[in-house]
Motif scaffolding. Sequence first.
Motif, PDB file in Angstrom:
ATOM      1  N   ARG A 188       1.100  -1.032  -0.082  1.00  0.00           N
ATOM      2  CA  ARG A 188      -0.245   0.211  -0.282  1.00  0.00           C
ATOM      3  C   ARG A 188       0.906   1.576  -0.017  1.00  0.00           C
ATOM      4  NH1 ARG A 188      -5.490  -1.300   1.769  1.00  0.00           N
ATOM      5  NH2 ARG A 188      -6.133  -3.004   1.793  1.00  0.00           N
ATOM      6  N   PRO A 189       0.449   2.394  -0.210  1.00  0.00           N
ATOM      7  CA  PRO A 189       0.847   3.654  -0.346  1.00  0.00           C
ATOM      8  C   PRO A 189       1.455   3.945   1.155  1.00  0.00           C
ATOM      9  CG  PRO A 189      -1.072   4.205  -0.901  1.00  0.00           C
ATOM     10  CD  PRO A 189      -0.986   2.685  -0.854  1.00  0.00           C
ATOM     11  N   GLU A 190       1.817   4.956   1.281  1.00  0.00           N
ATOM     12  CA  GLU A 190       2.472   5.148   2.737  1.00  0.00           C
ATOM     13  C   GLU A 190       1.583   6.550   3.186  1.00  0.00           C
ATOM     14  OE1 GLU A 190       6.420   6.409   3.307  1.00  0.00           O
ATOM     15  OE2 GLU A 190       7.001   3.771   3.237  1.00  0.00           O
ATOM     16  N   HIS A 191       1.153   6.765   4.301  1.00  0.00           N
ATOM     17  CA  HIS A 191       0.223   8.008   4.802  1.00  0.00           C
ATOM     18  C   HIS A 191       0.317   7.801   5.852  1.00  0.00           C
ATOM     19  CE1 HIS A 191      -2.132   4.362   5.674  1.00  0.00           C
ATOM     20  NE2 HIS A 191      -2.581   4.818   6.465  1.00  0.00           N
ATOM     21  N   LEU A 192       0.253   9.555   6.057  1.00  0.00           N
ATOM     22  CA  LEU A 192       1.008   9.920   7.789  1.00  0.00           C
ATOM     23  C   LEU A 192      -0.062  10.416   8.534  1.00  0.00           C
ATOM     24  CD1 LEU A 192       4.953  10.985   7.114  1.00  0.00           C
ATOM     25  CD2 LEU A 192       3.774   8.458   8.104  1.00  0.00           C
ATOM     26  N   HIS A 193      -1.696  10.602   8.045  1.00  0.00           N
ATOM     27  CA  HIS A 193      -2.872  11.910   8.453  1.00  0.00           C
ATOM     28  C   HIS A 193      -3.829  11.177   9.480  1.00  0.00           C
ATOM     29  CE1 HIS A 193      -5.156   9.392   5.903  1.00  0.00           C
ATOM     30  NE2 HIS A 193      -4.734   9.317   4.485  1.00  0.00           N
ATOM     31  N   GLY A 194      -3.608  10.035   9.150  1.00  0.00           N
ATOM     32  CA  GLY A 194      -4.584   9.395  10.751  1.00  0.00           C
ATOM     33  C   GLY A 194      -5.630   9.099  11.032  1.00  0.00           C
ATOM     34  N   PHE A 195      -6.549   9.655   9.677  1.00  0.00           N
ATOM     35  CA  PHE A 195      -7.566   9.829   9.374  1.00  0.00           C
ATOM     36  C   PHE A 195      -8.724   8.240   9.216  1.00  0.00           C
ATOM     37  CE2 PHE A 195      -6.856  14.201   8.646  1.00  0.00           C
ATOM     38  CZ  PHE A 195      -8.037  14.845   9.888  1.00  0.00           C
ATOM     39  N   ALA A 196      -7.335   7.304   8.480  1.00  0.00           N
ATOM     40  CA  ALA A 196      -7.683   5.509   8.402  1.00  0.00           C
ATOM     41  C   ALA A 196      -6.509   5.527   7.972  1.00  0.00           C
ATOM     42  CB  ALA A 196      -8.242   6.205   6.937  1.00  0.00           C
TER      43      ALA A 196
END
Length: 296
Positions: A188-196
Amino acid sequence: MTTEKFAEFLAVHLWAVLLVITLGMLLGAWLLWYVLQRYGARVMGRLQELLAGIGPHVRRLPIPGAVHGVWQLARRLGVQVLLSMTIAIMACVGFVEIADGIGVDEDLEQFDTALSAALSQHASEQQLRIFAVVTHLGDKGFLIPLAAIVAVLMLFRRRWVLAITWIVVTAGGGLLNVVLKAIFERSRPEHLHGFASAHGWSFPSGHSSGAFIVYGLLAYLIVIHSKPRWHLPVAAIAMTVIVCVGFSRVILQVHYFSDVLGGYAFGAAWLTAWIAGLEAFRRRQQDTGLTGTKIS
């Protein structure tokens, strides 16, 4: 325009892009509904006349008996079944093409990476918060209870064929998605926002395929059991939900764009193949006057 610039444009104008996509899908659904309502019966009548007219000539041609058998089968199945089968085949081809495009250094893979990076920079907190709610419409925790409720209602009404088909299509689609994820093993792509948050492999998107299968089949069942004036609103609502659930995964950066396209393609292939079977069963009911196993 470079891939990075195009991806940044989409991310910056996120609401407008999503609106255009949704309206375009709805317009397409309306045009299809209008054509079917206005000209469907006439076109089917003309096609039946054409098939009946050229049938004797085809039978006289020096071609193998198997071809004649296929010809007769096509006539018995009807236009709806053949159209559904055609869509299923086209969706399968689309899925293969999408899967082929997610390899390293492929154009689609580069666009995926660029769009995910652009969304991580430009997607606002409000947008992320909204789509974090929308995406739950494709969660297993929502779709499984919904599927169970629909199955119970159909069993209560003694629609045995529909109930069994509903269970097989929805459950089988979910299991096949898991198998496909294990085959492709895409991270998966990396994400740091914490909403999901999301775990497991990325391709194809389970939310996208699950929404397409469950809401698409539910819309089909409602349409065949409702009056024509409800057909377009039902299709529009189902399509809007499917589009929003799928693109919420991209906006939340838990899936790549091609993951969602792959989920749609797989869901469309699986769903329309089963709809072709249901339409063939309905046609057989009409031809033979079967009772007791009615689906409409």
